[in-house]
Design a protein around this motif. Structure first.
Motif, PDB file in Angstrom:
ATOM      1  N   ARG A  15     -62.948  27.975 -73.158  1.00  0.00           N
ATOM      2  CA  ARG A  15     -63.006  26.655 -72.528  1.00  0.00           C
ATOM      3  C   ARG A  15     -64.369  26.411 -71.875  1.00  0.00           C
ATOM      4  NH1 ARG A  15     -58.247  23.911 -71.627  1.00  0.00           N
ATOM      5  NH2 ARG A  15     -56.344  24.959 -72.302  1.00  0.00           N
ATOM      6  N   TYR A  16     -64.934  27.463 -71.274  1.00  0.00           N
ATOM      7  CA  TYR A  16     -66.248  27.313 -70.642  1.00  0.00           C
ATOM      8  C   TYR A  16     -67.320  27.002 -71.689  1.00  0.00           C
ATOM      9  CZ  TYR A  16     -70.588  28.577 -68.295  1.00  0.00           C
ATOM     10  OH  TYR A  16     -71.872  28.558 -67.797  1.00  0.00           O
ATOM     11  N   LYS A  17     -67.246  27.654 -72.852  1.00  0.00           N
ATOM     12  CA  LYS A  17     -68.215  27.379 -73.907  1.00  0.00           C
ATOM     13  C   LYS A  17     -68.047  25.976 -74.486  1.00  0.00           C
ATOM     14  CE  LYS A  17     -69.540  31.908 -75.604  1.00  0.00           C
ATOM     15  NZ  LYS A  17     -70.970  31.559 -75.578  1.00  0.00           N
ATOM     16  N   SER A  18     -66.833  25.429 -74.364  1.00  0.00           N
ATOM     17  CA  SER A  18     -66.614  24.078 -74.880  1.00  0.00           C
ATOM     18  C   SER A  18     -67.063  23.003 -73.900  1.00  0.00           C
ATOM     19  CB  SER A  18     -65.136  23.880 -75.210  1.00  0.00           C
ATOM     20  OG  SER A  18     -64.341  23.978 -74.030  1.00  0.00           O
ATOM     21  N   GLY A  19     -67.495  23.414 -72.701  1.00  0.00           N
ATOM     22  CA  GLY A  19     -68.069  22.460 -71.758  1.00  0.00           C
ATOM     23  C   GLY A  19     -67.269  22.231 -70.497  1.00  0.00           C
ATOM     24  N   GLU A  20     -66.139  22.915 -70.294  1.00  0.00           N
ATOM     25  CA  GLU A  20     -65.344  22.719 -69.084  1.00  0.00           C
ATOM     26  C   GLU A  20     -66.001  23.419 -67.889  1.00  0.00           C
ATOM     27  OE1 GLU A  20     -61.175  23.261 -69.232  1.00  0.00           O
ATOM     28  OE2 GLU A  20     -61.021  22.829 -71.388  1.00  0.00           O
ATOM     29  N   SER A  21     -65.659  22.942 -66.702  1.00  0.00           N
ATOM     30  CA  SER A  21     -66.227  23.491 -65.474  1.00  0.00           C
ATOM     31  C   SER A  21     -65.628  24.870 -65.189  1.00  0.00           C
ATOM     32  CB  SER A  21     -65.960  22.562 -64.296  1.00  0.00           C
ATOM     33  OG  SER A  21     -66.332  23.159 -63.072  1.00  0.00           O
ATOM     34  N   LEU A  22     -66.508  25.832 -64.930  1.00  0.00           N
ATOM     35  CA  LEU A  22     -66.026  27.187 -64.643  1.00  0.00           C
ATOM     36  C   LEU A  22     -65.300  27.241 -63.307  1.00  0.00           C
ATOM     37  CD1 LEU A  22     -66.006  30.106 -65.706  1.00  0.00           C
ATOM     38  CD2 LEU A  22     -68.119  30.498 -64.420  1.00  0.00           C
ATOM     39  N   ARG A  23     -65.738  26.445 -62.348  1.00  0.00           N
ATOM     40  CA  ARG A  23     -65.084  26.435 -61.034  1.00  0.00           C
ATOM     41  C   ARG A  23     -63.662  25.889 -61.141  1.00  0.00           C
ATOM     42  NH1 ARG A  23     -67.015  27.218 -56.137  1.00  0.00           N
ATOM     43  NH2 ARG A  23     -69.137  27.253 -56.981  1.00  0.00           N
TER      44      ARG A  23
ATOM     45  N   ASN B 147     -56.257  30.775 -60.599  1.00  0.00           N
ATOM     46  CA  ASN B 147     -56.228  31.575 -59.359  1.00  0.00           C
ATOM     47  C   ASN B 147     -57.233  32.727 -59.408  1.00  0.00           C
ATOM     48  OD1 ASN B 147     -54.141  29.982 -58.264  1.00  0.00           O
ATOM     49  ND2 ASN B 147     -52.593  31.208 -59.296  1.00  0.00           N
ATOM     50  N   TYR B 148     -58.459  32.432 -59.839  1.00  0.00           N
ATOM     51  CA  TYR B 148     -59.534  33.411 -59.869  1.00  0.00           C
ATOM     52  C   TYR B 148     -60.561  33.062 -58.801  1.00  0.00           C
ATOM     53  CZ  TYR B 148     -58.845  36.397 -64.001  1.00  0.00           C
ATOM     54  OH  TYR B 148     -58.404  37.349 -64.875  1.00  0.00           O
ATOM     55  N   ASP B 149     -61.139  34.071 -58.183  1.00  0.00           N
ATOM     56  CA  ASP B 149     -62.316  33.863 -57.362  1.00  0.00           C
ATOM     57  C   ASP B 149     -63.505  33.623 -58.280  1.00  0.00           C
ATOM     58  OD1 ASP B 149     -63.809  34.110 -54.700  1.00  0.00           O
ATOM     59  OD2 ASP B 149     -64.816  35.612 -55.949  1.00  0.00           O
ATOM     60  N   ILE B 150     -64.331  32.626 -57.973  1.00  0.00           N
ATOM     61  CA  ILE B 150     -65.398  32.228 -58.871  1.00  0.00           C
ATOM     62  C   ILE B 150     -66.398  33.357 -59.093  1.00  0.00           C
ATOM     63  CG2 ILE B 150     -66.663  31.198 -56.940  1.00  0.00           C
ATOM     64  CD1 ILE B 150     -66.673  30.032 -60.628  1.00  0.00           C
ATOM     65  N   GLY B 151     -66.691  34.121 -58.034  1.00  0.00           N
ATOM     66  CA  GLY B 151     -67.613  35.245 -58.188  1.00  0.00           C
ATOM     67  C   GLY B 151     -67.042  36.351 -59.054  1.00  0.00           C
ATOM     68  N   THR B 152     -65.747  36.667 -58.818  1.00  0.00           N
ATOM     69  CA  THR B 152     -65.088  37.695 -59.629  1.00  0.00           C
ATOM     70  C   THR B 152     -65.008  37.270 -61.090  1.00  0.00           C
ATOM     71  OG1 THR B 152     -63.755  38.331 -57.714  1.00  0.00           O
ATOM     72  CG2 THR B 152     -62.983  39.062 -59.867  1.00  0.00           C
ATOM     73  N   LEU B 153     -64.712  36.002 -61.333  1.00  0.00           N
ATOM     74  CA  LEU B 153     -64.621  35.514 -62.709  1.00  0.00           C
ATOM     75  C   LEU B 153     -65.968  35.611 -63.418  1.00  0.00           C
ATOM     76  CD1 LEU B 153     -62.977  34.170 -64.925  1.00  0.00           C
ATOM     77  CD2 LEU B 153     -63.505  31.957 -63.897  1.00  0.00           C
ATOM     78  N   MET B 154     -67.032  35.251 -62.725  1.00  0.00           N
ATOM     79  CA  MET B 154     -68.369  35.336 -63.336  1.00  0.00           C
ATOM     80  C   MET B 154     -68.724  36.772 -63.673  1.00  0.00           C
ATOM     81  SD  MET B 154     -70.354  32.542 -60.944  1.00  0.00           S
ATOM     82  CE  MET B 154     -71.935  32.814 -61.708  1.00  0.00           C
ATOM     83  N   ARG B 155     -68.378  37.709 -62.797  1.00  0.00           N
ATOM     84  CA  ARG B 155     -68.684  39.126 -63.064  1.00  0.00           C
ATOM     85  C   ARG B 155     -67.842  39.661 -64.223  1.00  0.00           C
ATOM     86  NH1 ARG B 155     -68.957  39.126 -57.394  1.00  0.00           N
ATOM     87  NH2 ARG B 155     -66.772  39.726 -57.220  1.00  0.00           N
TER      88      ARG B 155
END
Length: 312
Positions: free
Chosen positions: A86-94, A101-109
């Motif tokens: 979904r992120y590669k298709s252009g949706e917001s990662l946040r 229910n993910y922490d944005i920093g944990t998801l990025m890592r």
């Protein structure tokens, strides 16, 4: 105590040593690196020669990320794989992080660890057109939150744009205050209309933030509009009034008790005063005070005179 670096603490080189302790912004080695090099290689020359020898291979330690089903482990969380798609298709990662229910920093890592997606960590570049659009919304008094939703900029970015334009910032603050004042007035007026029998204390209890804001910024309007509201005097409990004291009745009761005293004999420590008669009285329904009992006072005065004559 390491010989190659024992001169670093000299007075003329101390400032350079302190710079090495802090994290340098250039390509200098920190003290931790220097001590590690000394521990592993023993000398700076051996480290340099080893580094030059390894540099000849030109190894690529950062291969380009590839996203396919084969690169994903069978035990890997399918939610991360879906988020990456979904992120590669252009949706917001946040928004994806909040949805799952993910922490944005944990998801990025996690996405970077499993090589699922390349996260752009640089802030979004704000063009001149976007800045002009934000300034236009600020001049109209829109809140930072509404501007953030409309422009996809963070509130901190919008605040930096606002503070960098003092004239727009002043207009925005005034328009924001006027908008908030109109909203607070409408809320209070609607509350009074919906509850015609309400009291001032009930209004203050039901909408304290509105009352506090109007008290601080619009006290004249608030007083004028609260004049029509009933004043809550509270429910006072009726107090039973004390009965009036019948001094004549008390005087008769005390006089009757005094007349029953016969053949008074004073003790050696007693003085010839009215208190000598009062302390011999039985328990009455009140504490006798001769200043309020004229008949009893007259009787005690006469008894004292007779007592003085008999003793004299």
């Amino acid at each position: 105590s390491i010989s190659p670096y024992d001169k670093l603490l000299s007075q003329d080189r101390l400032k350079h040593f302190l710079k090495l302790i802090r994290k340098p912004r250039g390509f200098q080695h920190t003290v931790t690196h220097l001590l590690l090099i000394q521990f592993l290689f023993g000398s700076w020359d051996l480290f340099c020669s080893t580094y030059e020898w390894e540099s000849q291979f030109k190894l690529d330690f950062t291969p380009a990320p590839q996203l396919d089903n084969a690169s994903v482990n069978n035990s890997f969380d399918e939610i991360l794989y879906e988020i990456a798609i979904r992120y590669k298709s252009g949706e917001s990662l946040r928004k994806l992080a909040l949805r799952h229910n993910y922490d944005i920093g944990t998801l990025m890592r996690q996405l970077g660890k499993f090589n699922l997606a390349t996260i752009k960590r640089r802030p979004k570049k704000v063009t001149r057109e976007v800045i002009d659009f934000v300034l236009n919304l600020l001049s109209q008094g829109h809140s930072l939150k509404s501007i953030s939703l409309e422009t996809s900029l963070s509130k901190s970015s919008i605040d930096r744009i606002c503070t960098s334009n003092p004239s727009i910032q002043q207009v925005w603050k005034q328009n924001k205050k006027d908008t908030l004042r109109a909203q607070k007035r409408a809320d209070l007026t609607q509350c009074i209309v919906d509850n015609p029998l309400t009291t001032k204390s009930a209004i203050k209890a039901s909408m304290p933030s509105t009352i506090n804001w109007l008290t601080a910024h619009d006290i004249v309007w608030l007083k004028q509009n609260l004049k029509t509201v009933n004043t809550d005097r509270g429910h006072r409990t009726p107090q039973t009034s004390k009965p009036r004291i019948n001094w004549m009745e008390r005087d008769d009761e005390c006089l009757k008790a005094l007349q029953e005293i016969r053949n008074i004999k004073l003790e050696s420590w007693e003085r010839r005063k009215p208190q000598a008669f009062l302390r011999r009285l039985p328990t009455l329904s009140f504490k006798p005070r001769l200043s309020n009992l004229p008949k009893s006072k007259e009787w005690v005065t006469s008894a004292l005179e007779r007592l003085n004559e008999s003793i004299g």
